[in-house]
Design a protein around this motif. Structure first.
Motif, PDB file in Angstrom:
ATOM      1  N   ASP A  15       2.560  -4.252   6.046  1.00 59.00           N
ATOM      2  CA  ASP A  15       1.376  -4.553   5.235  1.00 59.00           C
ATOM      3  C   ASP A  15       0.134  -4.730   6.094  1.00 59.00           C
ATOM      4  O   ASP A  15      -0.972  -4.378   5.714  1.00 59.00           O
ATOM      5  CB  ASP A  15       1.604  -5.830   4.416  1.00 59.00           C
ATOM      6  N   ARG A  16       0.320  -5.308   7.260  1.00 55.87           N
ATOM      7  CA  ARG A  16      -0.826  -5.519   8.140  1.00 55.87           C
ATOM      8  C   ARG A  16      -1.267  -4.232   8.813  1.00 55.87           C
ATOM      9  O   ARG A  16      -2.457  -4.008   9.027  1.00 55.87           O
ATOM     10  CB  ARG A  16      -0.456  -6.523   9.241  1.00 55.87           C
ATOM     11  N   LYS A  33      -3.054  -0.110   6.138  1.00 55.57           N
ATOM     12  CA  LYS A  33      -3.991  -0.455   5.071  1.00 55.57           C
ATOM     13  C   LYS A  33      -4.281   0.793   4.250  1.00 55.57           C
ATOM     14  O   LYS A  33      -4.191   1.911   4.765  1.00 55.57           O
ATOM     15  CB  LYS A  33      -5.299  -0.963   5.698  1.00 55.57           C
ATOM     16  N   PRO A  34      -4.664   0.596   2.989  1.00 52.34           N
ATOM     17  CA  PRO A  34      -5.081   1.777   2.231  1.00 52.34           C
ATOM     18  C   PRO A  34      -6.332   2.394   2.849  1.00 52.34           C
ATOM     19  O   PRO A  34      -7.054   1.733   3.604  1.00 52.34           O
ATOM     20  CB  PRO A  34      -5.366   1.228   0.836  1.00 52.34           C
ATOM     21  N   VAL A  35      -6.591   3.653   2.524  1.00 47.27           N
ATOM     22  CA  VAL A  35      -7.786   4.321   3.049  1.00 47.27           C
ATOM     23  C   VAL A  35      -9.004   3.710   2.381  1.00 47.27           C
ATOM     24  O   VAL A  35      -9.164   3.774   1.165  1.00 47.27           O
ATOM     25  CB  VAL A  35      -7.741   5.832   2.753  1.00 47.27           C
ATOM     26  N   ARG A  36      -9.861   3.102   3.170  1.00 49.18           N
ATOM     27  CA  ARG A  36     -11.064   2.493   2.610  1.00 49.18           C
ATOM     28  C   ARG A  36     -12.059   3.577   2.218  1.00 49.18           C
ATOM     29  O   ARG A  36     -12.243   4.537   2.954  1.00 49.18           O
ATOM     30  CB  ARG A  36     -11.723   1.575   3.636  1.00 49.18           C
ATOM     31  N   PHE A  37     -12.716   3.350   1.095  1.00 49.80           N
ATOM     32  CA  PHE A  37     -13.743   4.296   0.670  1.00 49.80           C
ATOM     33  C   PHE A  37     -14.911   4.230   1.645  1.00 49.80           C
ATOM     34  O   PHE A  37     -15.385   3.142   1.982  1.00 49.80           O
ATOM     35  CB  PHE A  37     -14.213   3.939  -0.739  1.00 49.80           C
ATOM     36  N   GLY A  38     -15.369   5.380   2.075  1.00 47.43           N
ATOM     37  CA  GLY A  38     -16.535   5.401   2.954  1.00 47.43           C
ATOM     38  C   GLY A  38     -16.210   5.093   4.397  1.00 47.43           C
ATOM     39  O   GLY A  38     -17.092   4.838   5.186  1.00 47.43           O
ATOM     40  N   GLU A  39     -14.928   5.108   4.729  1.00 50.51           N
ATOM     41  CA  GLU A  39     -14.558   4.792   6.103  1.00 50.51           C
ATOM     42  C   GLU A  39     -14.680   6.024   6.988  1.00 50.51           C
ATOM     43  O   GLU A  39     -15.249   5.986   8.061  1.00 50.51           O
ATOM     44  CB  GLU A  39     -13.139   4.252   6.162  1.00 50.51           C
ATOM     45  N   THR A  40     -14.131   7.124   6.474  1.00 49.08           N
ATOM     46  CA  THR A  40     -14.243   8.360   7.230  1.00 49.08           C
ATOM     47  C   THR A  40     -15.540   9.036   6.825  1.00 49.08           C
ATOM     48  O   THR A  40     -15.650   9.601   5.754  1.00 49.08           O
ATOM     49  CB  THR A  40     -13.066   9.292   6.915  1.00 49.08           C
ATOM     50  N   VAL A  41     -16.521   8.925   7.662  1.00 46.79           N
ATOM     51  CA  VAL A  41     -17.820   9.492   7.329  1.00 46.79           C
ATOM     52  C   VAL A  41     -17.809  10.974   7.644  1.00 46.79           C
ATOM     53  O   VAL A  41     -17.678  11.383   8.789  1.00 46.79           O
ATOM     54  CB  VAL A  41     -18.934   8.796   8.132  1.00 46.79           C
ATOM     55  N   LYS A  42     -17.903  11.759   6.584  1.00 49.96           N
ATOM     56  CA  LYS A  42     -17.981  13.207   6.813  1.00 49.96           C
ATOM     57  C   LYS A  42     -19.129  13.769   5.997  1.00 49.96           C
ATOM     58  O   LYS A  42     -19.384  13.347   4.890  1.00 49.96           O
ATOM     59  CB  LYS A  42     -16.651  13.871   6.451  1.00 49.96           C
ATOM     60  N   ARG A  43     -19.789  14.690   6.595  1.00 50.53           N
ATOM     61  CA  ARG A  43     -20.919  15.284   5.887  1.00 50.53           C
ATOM     62  C   ARG A  43     -20.880  16.780   5.993  1.00 50.53           C
ATOM     63  O   ARG A  43     -20.459  17.307   7.011  1.00 50.53           O
ATOM     64  CB  ARG A  43     -22.234  14.779   6.472  1.00 50.53           C
ATOM     65  N   SER A  68       0.836  -1.197   0.000  1.00 50.22           N
ATOM     66  CA  SER A  68       0.000   0.000   0.000  1.00 50.22           C
ATOM     67  C   SER A  68       0.872   1.248   0.000  1.00 50.22           C
ATOM     68  O   SER A  68       1.980   1.234   0.536  1.00 50.22           O
ATOM     69  CB  SER A  68      -0.916   0.003   1.222  1.00 50.22           C
TER      70      SER A  68
END
Lengths: 443, 304, 333
Positions: free
Chosen positions: C319-320, C323-333, C276
């Motif tokens: 590697d463990r 991790k790459p930034v997951r889509f939708g992980e940081t919920v911001k509105r 990553s």
């Protein structure tokens, strides 16, 4: 600086061969095969029986479940039989087979070319009409459209996003539809906005279609609250979550629907179908299908009746079957490989793509060299190499923790992999297995 | 220099002795009582840890056996398919109980869709697992019930008892099979079934699981069961039932008379390990022969 | 018409293969090879040829006779290991020692882990470090660079590396300023290659040209080289600013020894580096800090190889953890 989504994405060769050929009406076939399960959700229940005369637009199967859609006859003629036929899923499923006689439509359908701009129905009436006319998402997912318009309690729709991205290579049906039926689409968008109760809509179009961008912009100039935004070309921009991210920079949380961030996404094809349904009383029984590929002499865009066998489309476009090794319903990145030429066109078939024999086979598979390209390609920020490995070793619990269910099967990982590892194949196996585990847990 | 050696030896010895003393007391304090019978029973088991009994391994199964023996005075419902009757009798003896005799079983592959019988119409490519191919399409021959030939069953077998025949593209079960049922669970199409081994290893079964009507079934495969029902009528022991256009032979009732084999118009019923018949002495016993067309046509007409 | 092919999507693929990636790296090393041949003459040619052929032969023998698998010596990975191993030894290294290095690199460093894609450590570095520890004299006797085809290397005229001069000088109590006149003009000579050292290390410029090629072809990404470079510059810069008499400036560190080779060709080895982007940055930074630690405070004048090997061992952990930034992980509105 053009907008696009941030994480991942790939750039496949575009090959928009049929981009400049106008939509032409395909002559009627002798027989149509109309499957009763063309949408996501429960199959519809057949209403006709063998020998019944039918007219185009007549409802022949009723969707009774909440997530289901009605099916209408696409031709006039006699029901020859009700039997199983092979559909794009690769399996034989129930279908109504009709012998075509003449072309008589139901009387209530307005067949004139005149554009009806005034929307007379109210919100409830619109949703009901869309349900009645059997409209489903035309982008390929075929989710019943009326369900999408019913915003669940406690949520609020703020903005309607219209998907004119067409990020799949080869396909041009949405492109042509925007150019030739732009005015109708605009009315359709108005109807969808009214149905949802929102005042803003954004049309996202990739800038490899400058003519469509300009035309839609000129139409939107006269409309209140509708904007056209050109987007930088990147696959999979047409995916709901990616499109929302690109256009309004909101991230749909993992495992949730777009309504969570106040957005609803509809395809331009759906907007057109909605226009026809609401303003012209015309059920969804024909659609634009791109017939394309390197072995097609005249890559074309056809207005096709639902149920027309694929072979009819291919011969009309001059497809050379001798040199074809693979036939795909949909685009090359997410489409389904067909098992036979008798497969009918269904509501979600946006294109028929012929792939040359020498390109139809995958490259030789090699070992993973840990190059990490799948990670940088994944639009959901997953690690496809790890998921593939976990699944081939049956480590389903760990795969679930690594968010395998977030995968939307765009295929970017397998597309980019230099070792030719069928990552998406394994991830699909994993999604299905993990899905079973999650469901069994809920019980 | 010598001091260093002495210090090292002494200090290490002290640490060693101290640790031993601590460990002894800890072991005494945290001792868990375990029925010694469990160890004895576990030794009597084959030790394959295959899970064929339905437990996590031989140890867990031994615990279940001892518990059942102690509490219910019976071993009913508990069976080690690997060890079979001798092992279960031995365990019953250890626990002072009666063992129930169980017919030895074997895995049976109920598909005969060889390339000759069911020609391939399309070519599959992708991850080599039946589970995936099953989700993708009906199969290379077009039969939505037939064997996909990608070997999920072979991968599931830990006894080296099932292999792909490269010529037919179908899995073949050999004598090493202990009927643990791993392949049965692995097959996404439920083609493999555990059936009684039968006298002298002789078996008769319907080698097809296709539930389509006769016409479509025969279109994809010449040896498909077309659901004509002739075998049901001819069976003197009521061993054959017909459900969803598919005949099934109950191995408990079947007396191996072979009448149904002769009657079957498509050759979907196989006989295994029988001596060749006098009248139709065909080489390759059990293999389906040319298909007489009479019954098939009738059936297709009735469907149309 | 043949039978239609049925497979899962996607149905088109980027025109890529393992072979293309591997040979891309080989092409990227050509400028450095040419420069090394220019400066070290036939000796460099011999070292390169022996190393590459030995690596391929060892892989062939192991695959053919020991593990009886498919022979894949032409996929390019053995060639890369061979060239990198050659780059990491002096131009006058005896052939036999070089062959031993190849056996260790391919046999121990690569095939014992299961071959391409499964090795934890960079095979060339495993071979190099093995030779450095086993044959310290031969491995640190550097021929003086001479223009093309001048004299035979066996003349045994040896010159120390700039790093060696510095290390010994500082150990003898001299200051950096006193030692500078003995060192080559690094901005000019070091960039183009007129310095003593291993054959591939001599010209930073040639290495950078190859690296640019790899970056443009997207064989490597910027993450590892940039984070490695920055961490070296920052860490050595802090030391230099704290005491310029004891510590040399960051540019010297960058252009001397195996730094460029390590940064662009060995730390970026995709098999033994994290997957990553985040992990790659951590990896590069770790390499940089360990390199300077060894160079400044360790016993060896050069620390690139050890630093990369040490960080290789941390790759599974990195590697463990990153991790790459997951889509939708940081919920911001």
């Amino acid at each position: 600086m053009l907008k696009t989504f941030k994480t991942g994405g790939v750039h496949p060769e575009e090959y928009k061969l049929s981009g400049s050929s106008p939509i032409s009406v395909l002559p009627l076939p002798e027989k149509v095969f109309i499957p009763v399960s063309q949408h996501l959700g429960a199959p519809a229940k057949v209403l006709v029986k063998k020998g019944d005369p039918v007219k185009a637009g007549q409802m022949i199967a009723r969707g009774e479940a909440f997530i289901s859609a009605h099916i209408h006859s696409s031709v006039s003629g006699k029901v020859s039989r009700i039997d199983e036929v092979t559909d794009p899923s690769g399996y034989r499923r129930m279908a109504v087979i009709i012998d075509v006689e003449g072309d008589e439509w139901e009387e209530h359908i307005d067949r004139s070319q005149e554009i009806v701009r005034e929307i007379t129905l109210d919100q409830k009436g619109i949703i009901q009409k869309i349900n009645e006319m059997g409209i489903v998402g035309m982008g390929g997912a075929t989710f019943p459209s009326h369900v999408k318009l019913m915003v669940p309690e406690g949520k609020k729709a703020e903005i309607l996003i219209i998907n004119g991205v067409e990020c799949e290579p080869y396909l041009t049906s949405d492109h042509r539809l925007m150019l030739e039926r732009g005015e109708e689409i605009m009315v359709g968008i108005r109807i969808l906005m009214k149905g949802l109760g929102v005042t803003r809509a954004i049309i996202g179009i990739e800038n490899n279609k400058p003519d469509a961008v300009n035309y839609m912009k000129s139409l939107a100039a006269g409309e209140d609250g509708i904007d056209v935004v050109p987007l930088k070309v990147k696959y999979p921009q047409g995916a709901e979550k990616q499109l929302i991210k690109a256009l309004i920079n909101r991230e749909v949380p993992s495992g949730r629907l777009p309504i969570e961030v106040g957005a609803i996404v509809h395809n331009v094809g759906t907007a057109f179908a909605v226009y026809e349904a609401v303003q012209k009383n015309k059920p969804l029984f024909e659609r634009v299908v791109t017939v394309t590929g390197k072995t097609v002499k005249n890559p074309s865009n056809f207005m096709v009746r639902i149920g027309t066998p694929v072979s009819h489309l291919i011969s009309s476009a001059g497809g050379v079957l001798e040199e074809t090794g693979k036939i795909i319903a949909g685009g090359p990145m997410m489409g389904k490989a067909l098992t036979s030429l008798d497969v009918p066109v269904i509501k979600g078939t946006s294109g028929i793509l012929l792939i040359r024999s020498d390109e139809s086979r995958r490259v030789e598979q090699n070992t993973c060299i840990r190059c990490g390209r799948c990670i940088s390609a994944c639009p959901m920020g997953l690690e496809p190499w790890l998921l593939g490995k976990l699944i081939s070793h049956q480590e389903y619990e760990r795969a679930e923790k690594e968010r395998i269910m977030d995968c939307m099967e765009c295929g970017s990982c397998h597309f980019i992999c230099p070792a030719g590892i069928p990552l998406l194949d394994w991830i699909r196996v994993g999604k299905s297995r993990v899905g079973q585990i999650i469901r069994s847990r809920g019980k | 220099m010598n001091d260093v050696v002495i210090y090292a030896v002494v200090s290490l010895s002290v640490i060693g002795v101290a640790s031993a003393v601590i460990l002894y007391f800890v072991a005494q304090k945290f001792k868990v009582f375990e029925d010694p019978a469990i160890d004895v029973v576990e030794k009597a088991l084959p030790g394959a840890n295959c899970g064929g009994c339905g437990y996590a391994g031989c140890r867990a199964f031994a615990e279940a056996l001892v518990r059942s023996g102690k509490e219910k005075q019976t071993l009913e419902g508990l069976n080690c398919p690997v060890g079979g009757n001798p092992v279960m009798a031995e365990i019953a003896r250890i626990l002072g109980l009666e063992a129930e005799e169980k017919e030895p079983q074997i895995a049976v592959v109920r598909c005969n869709g060889t390339p000759a019988n069911a020609p391939h119409k399309v070519a599959f490519e992708g991850a080599t697992t039946c589970y995936f191919a099953h989700s993708l399409f009906a199969g290379e021959s077009g039969c939505p019930y037939g064997c996909l030939g990608l070997g999920d069953c072979v991968a599931a077998c830990i006894f080296d008892a099932i292999h792909m025949d490269p010529e037919t593209g179908l899995p073949v079960v050999n004598d090493k099979c202990v009927a643990c049922g791993a392949c049965v669970d692995a097959c996404p199409r439920n083609i493999i079934e555990l059936r009684n081994k039968g006298k002298k290893d002789r078996r008769i079964y319907v080698c097809c699981v296709n539930q389509e009507k006769g016409g479509p079934a025969r279109k994809n495969c010449s040896v498909a069961c077309i659901g004509c029902g002739k075998c049901v009528k001819v069976c003197p022991f009521d061993a054959i039932t017909m459900e969803n256009n598919l005949a099934y032979i109950d191995f408990e009732k079947c007396k191996l008379c072979r009448k149904c084999v002769e009657e079957c118009p498509t050759g979907a019923i196989l006989e295994i390990n029988f001596p060749p018949r006098k009248a139709a002495a065909q080489p390759g016993e059990g293999k389906p022969e040319k298909v007489p067309s009479e019954g098939v046509e009738k059936n297709e007409n009735s469907n149309a | 018409m043949d039978a239609l092919v049925v497979s899962g999507s996607p149905h088109v693929h980027a025109d890529q293969s393992v072979k293309k990636v591997m040979y891309g790296v080989v092409y990227a090393m050509i400028p450095a090879m040419l420069v090394s041949i220019y400066f070290f003459g036939l000796g460099a040619v011999r070292v390169l040829l022996v190393s590459v052929i030995a690596c391929m032969a060892v892989e062939y023998i192991i695959q053919k006779y020991l593990i009886r698998s498919e022979v894949t010596i032409f996929d390019g990975s053995a060639i890369i290991t061979g060239v990198l191993l050659a780059f990491n030894v002096p131009g006058n290294l005896p052939t036999l020692i070089l062959v031993i290095g190849a056996i260790v690199a391919i046999g121990v460093g690569k095939m014992s882990f299961g071959g391409l894609g499964k090795n934890v450590f960079n095979p060339a570095l495993v071979g190099r470090v093995f030779l450095l520890i086993s044959f310290p004299v031969q491995m640190t006797t550097w021929p003086v660079p001479k223009p093309l085809f001048a004299a035979a290397i066996t003349d045994a005229i040896t010159g120390p590396t700039p790093l060696g001069i510095l290390k010994e000088g500082l150990a003898a109590g001299k200051t950096v300023q006193e030692l500078m006149p003995q060192l080559p003009d690094y901005v000019g000579n070091l960039m183009t290659g007129y310095q003593g050292g291993c054959i591939g290390e001599v010209s930073a410029l040639a290495l950078i040209i190859g690296a640019a090629y790899m970056l443009i072809r997207r064989i490597i990404t910027w993450h590892v080289p940039v984070s490695y470079l920055l961490s070296v510059v920052i860490f050595s810069g802090i030391l230099w600013l704290s005491d310029p008499t004891m510590y040399v400036d960051p540019l010297f560190h960058l252009v001397t020894g195996g730094m460029m080779l390590g940064i662009f060709y060995m730390a970026t080895d995709m098999v033994s580096s994290p997957m990553s982007p985040k992990g790659q940055i951590i990896f590069g930074a770790g390499c940089g800090i360990i390199t300077i630690l060894i160079r400044v405070f360790g016993a060896y004048p050069e620390g690139v190889s050890f630093a990369i090997l040490i960080m290789n061992a941390f790759v599974p952990l990195i590697d463990r953890a990153f991790k790459p930034v997951r889509f939708g992980e940081t919920v911001k509105r």
